[in-house]
Design a protein around this motif. Structure first.
Motif, PDB file in Angstrom:
ATOM      1  N   LEU A 101       6.649  46.821  66.723  1.00 43.56           N
ATOM      2  CA  LEU A 101       7.845  46.451  67.471  1.00 43.56           C
ATOM      3  C   LEU A 101       8.405  47.648  68.224  1.00 43.56           C
ATOM      4  O   LEU A 101       8.883  47.503  69.359  1.00 43.56           O
ATOM      5  N   SER A 102       8.333  48.824  67.640  1.00 45.95           N
ATOM      6  CA  SER A 102       8.893  50.023  68.280  1.00 45.95           C
ATOM      7  C   SER A 102       8.239  50.303  69.622  1.00 45.95           C
ATOM      8  O   SER A 102       8.907  50.773  70.559  1.00 45.95           O
ATOM      9  N   ALA A 103       6.930  50.013  69.758  1.00 46.55           N
ATOM     10  CA  ALA A 103       6.245  50.233  71.032  1.00 46.55           C
ATOM     11  C   ALA A 103       6.760  49.269  72.095  1.00 46.55           C
ATOM     12  O   ALA A 103       6.919  49.633  73.265  1.00 46.55           O
ATOM     13  N   ARG A 104       7.035  48.033  71.701  1.00 47.76           N
ATOM     14  CA  ARG A 104       7.562  47.051  72.651  1.00 47.76           C
ATOM     15  C   ARG A 104       8.982  47.445  73.080  1.00 47.76           C
ATOM     16  O   ARG A 104       9.337  47.351  74.255  1.00 47.76           O
ATOM     17  N   VAL A 105       9.783  47.874  72.116  1.00 48.54           N
ATOM     18  CA  VAL A 105      11.155  48.283  72.427  1.00 48.54           C
ATOM     19  C   VAL A 105      11.153  49.480  73.366  1.00 48.54           C
ATOM     20  O   VAL A 105      11.907  49.522  74.351  1.00 48.54           O
ATOM     21  N   GLN A 106      10.303  50.464  73.079  1.00 50.41           N
ATOM     22  CA  GLN A 106      10.235  51.645  73.929  1.00 50.41           C
ATOM     23  C   GLN A 106       9.828  51.279  75.352  1.00 50.41           C
ATOM     24  O   GLN A 106      10.396  51.787  76.326  1.00 50.41           O
ATOM     25  N   ALA A 107       8.833  50.394  75.494  1.00 50.31           N
ATOM     26  CA  ALA A 107       8.384  49.980  76.825  1.00 50.31           C
ATOM     27  C   ALA A 107       9.514  49.296  77.589  1.00 50.31           C
ATOM     28  O   ALA A 107       9.712  49.552  78.789  1.00 50.31           O
ATOM     29  N   LEU A 108      10.277  48.439  76.920  1.00 46.35           N
ATOM     30  CA  LEU A 108      11.390  47.760  77.573  1.00 46.35           C
ATOM     31  C   LEU A 108      12.474  48.749  77.995  1.00 46.35           C
ATOM     32  O   LEU A 108      13.051  48.628  79.085  1.00 46.35           O
ATOM     33  N   ARG A 109      12.745  49.724  77.155  1.00 44.08           N
ATOM     34  CA  ARG A 109      13.749  50.727  77.511  1.00 44.08           C
ATOM     35  C   ARG A 109      13.307  51.553  78.710  1.00 44.08           C
ATOM     36  O   ARG A 109      14.093  51.820  79.628  1.00 44.08           O
ATOM     37  N   VAL A 110      12.050  51.970  78.728  1.00 44.41           N
ATOM     38  CA  VAL A 110      11.527  52.772  79.836  1.00 44.41           C
ATOM     39  C   VAL A 110      11.613  52.007  81.151  1.00 44.41           C
ATOM     40  O   VAL A 110      12.097  52.520  82.162  1.00 44.41           O
ATOM     41  N   VAL A 111      11.138  50.764  81.140  1.00 42.66           N
ATOM     42  CA  VAL A 111      11.138  49.948  82.355  1.00 42.66           C
ATOM     43  C   VAL A 111      12.565  49.615  82.788  1.00 42.66           C
ATOM     44  O   VAL A 111      12.907  49.675  83.971  1.00 42.66           O
ATOM     45  N   GLY A 112      13.410  49.262  81.808  1.00 37.07           N
ATOM     46  CA  GLY A 112      14.792  48.925  82.138  1.00 37.07           C
ATOM     47  C   GLY A 112      15.524  50.077  82.790  1.00 37.07           C
ATOM     48  O   GLY A 112      16.250  49.900  83.783  1.00 37.07           O
ATOM     49  N   GLU A 113      15.337  51.278  82.254  1.00 38.81           N
ATOM     50  CA  GLU A 113      16.007  52.452  82.823  1.00 38.81           C
ATOM     51  C   GLU A 113      15.429  52.824  84.180  1.00 38.81           C
ATOM     52  O   GLU A 113      16.168  53.174  85.106  1.00 38.81           O
ATOM     53  N   ARG A 114      14.123  52.755  84.310  1.00 33.87           N
ATOM     54  CA  ARG A 114      13.482  53.157  85.569  1.00 33.87           C
ATOM     55  C   ARG A 114      13.888  52.253  86.726  1.00 33.87           C
ATOM     56  O   ARG A 114      14.099  52.711  87.848  1.00 33.87           O
ATOM     57  N   TYR A 115      13.976  50.946  86.455  1.00 36.91           N
ATOM     58  CA  TYR A 115      14.239  49.995  87.540  1.00 36.91           C
ATOM     59  C   TYR A 115      15.635  49.386  87.465  1.00 36.91           C
ATOM     60  O   TYR A 115      15.937  48.456  88.225  1.00 36.91           O
ATOM     61  N   SER A 116      16.470  49.899  86.576  1.00 42.72           N
ATOM     62  CA  SER A 116      17.856  49.416  86.434  1.00 42.72           C
ATOM     63  C   SER A 116      17.897  47.911  86.206  1.00 42.72           C
ATOM     64  O   SER A 116      18.634  47.176  86.887  1.00 42.72           O
ATOM     65  N   ILE A 117      17.105  47.449  85.254  1.00 33.40           N
ATOM     66  CA  ILE A 117      17.043  46.027  84.908  1.00 33.40           C
ATOM     67  C   ILE A 117      17.559  45.849  83.488  1.00 33.40           C
ATOM     68  O   ILE A 117      17.149  46.569  82.577  1.00 33.40           O
ATOM     69  N   GLU A 118      18.452  44.891  83.296  1.00 36.94           N
ATOM     70  CA  GLU A 118      19.068  44.673  81.988  1.00 36.94           C
ATOM     71  C   GLU A 118      18.760  43.297  81.413  1.00 36.94           C
ATOM     72  O   GLU A 118      19.386  42.865  80.452  1.00 36.94           O
ATOM     73  N   ARG A 119      17.774  42.609  81.982  1.00 40.99           N
ATOM     74  CA  ARG A 119      17.437  41.259  81.524  1.00 40.99           C
ATOM     75  C   ARG A 119      15.932  41.175  81.316  1.00 40.99           C
ATOM     76  O   ARG A 119      15.150  41.656  82.138  1.00 40.99           O
TER      77      ARG A 119
END
Length: 231
Positions: A101-119
């Motif tokens: 699960l930690s790998a999925r969470v990290q990927a979502l955080r990286v992508v969310g921050e890079r592209y300013s996406i919160e959904r």
């Protein structure tokens, strides 16, 4: 690596799908033989043309999906990350272990921050994963289809096998559910998936078709075009 941050447009101004489609039925196997006139576009373009030709949902079935109603009820709107997360049978195909699960969470955080996406829209065969991701990402809106009992998807049998044969009753409901997941993933702006999975690869192609460009994506288990998937 398994991460792409590029959003490249395809060359030559688009997809000559109608021209390509006329050749698909004449090649065996169609997915491994790129006609000479499309060779400069590469194997991914040819796979995309084949997918666009084969993945055509008829109007009657589309009406049963009620996709616009589903999107409104979910709050599905851009910008949005799509995540396809398989467990059990869908573990890391390349390394023989489940993706934590930690790998999925990290990927979502990286992508969310890079592209300013919160959904993020989650498509998964593991019911508990949706709650776990939502709890781990309090600053991100996590949405998923709730009209289907995901317990039906738990197990080691792939969806491709489950959907063979008579699509009535439970099998028909699974087909509708998987098609909704795929179509919604195809409308996302960024993809996090597992490219060892047919569904992740199909979702990636659907986004590429809809955007007419390659989307940013992260694969959590291996590259998009691993050699054994090219045959």
């Amino acid at each position: 690596g398994n991460c792409s941050s590029r959003s490249d447009s395809f060359p030559d101004g688009g997809f000559p799908f109608q021209q390509a489609a006329g050749l698909i039925a004449t090649l065996d196997p169609y997915h491994a033989n790129v006609p000479e006139q499309f060779a400069h576009k590469g194997v991914f373009f040819w796979r995309l043309a084949a997918m666009a030709y084969l993945f055509r949902v008829n109007d009657r079935f589309m009406r049963t999906l009620e996709i616009e109603r589903v999107k409104e009820s979910l709050g599905f709107r851009p910008p949005i990350i799509g995540m396809h997360a398989r467990s059990g049978h869908g573990h890391d195909h390349w390394h023989g272990q489940d993706i934590p699960l930690s790998a999925r969470v990290q990927a979502l955080r990286v992508v969310g921050e890079r592209y300013s996406i919160e959904r993020v829209f989650i498509a998964t065969n593991e019911p508990s994963m949706i709650k776990q991701l939502a709890a781990s990402l309090p600053n991100m809106e996590v949405i998923a289809l709730s009209e289907f009992n995901r317990e039906e998807l738990v197990g080691r049998q792939g969806m491709e096998t489950r959907l063979f044969g008579d699509l009535k009753g439970a099998a028909g409901e699974q087909a509708r559910f998987v098609m909704l997941d795929l179509l919604l993933l195809g409308e996302c702006d960024v993809l996090i998936g597992q490219m060892g999975s047919n569904l992740s690869r199909l979702a990636h192609m659907l986004i590429s078709r809809n955007r007419k460009s390659l989307p940013p994506f992260i694969s959590l288990d291996g590259p998009l075009l691993r050699p054994r998937l090219m045959a």
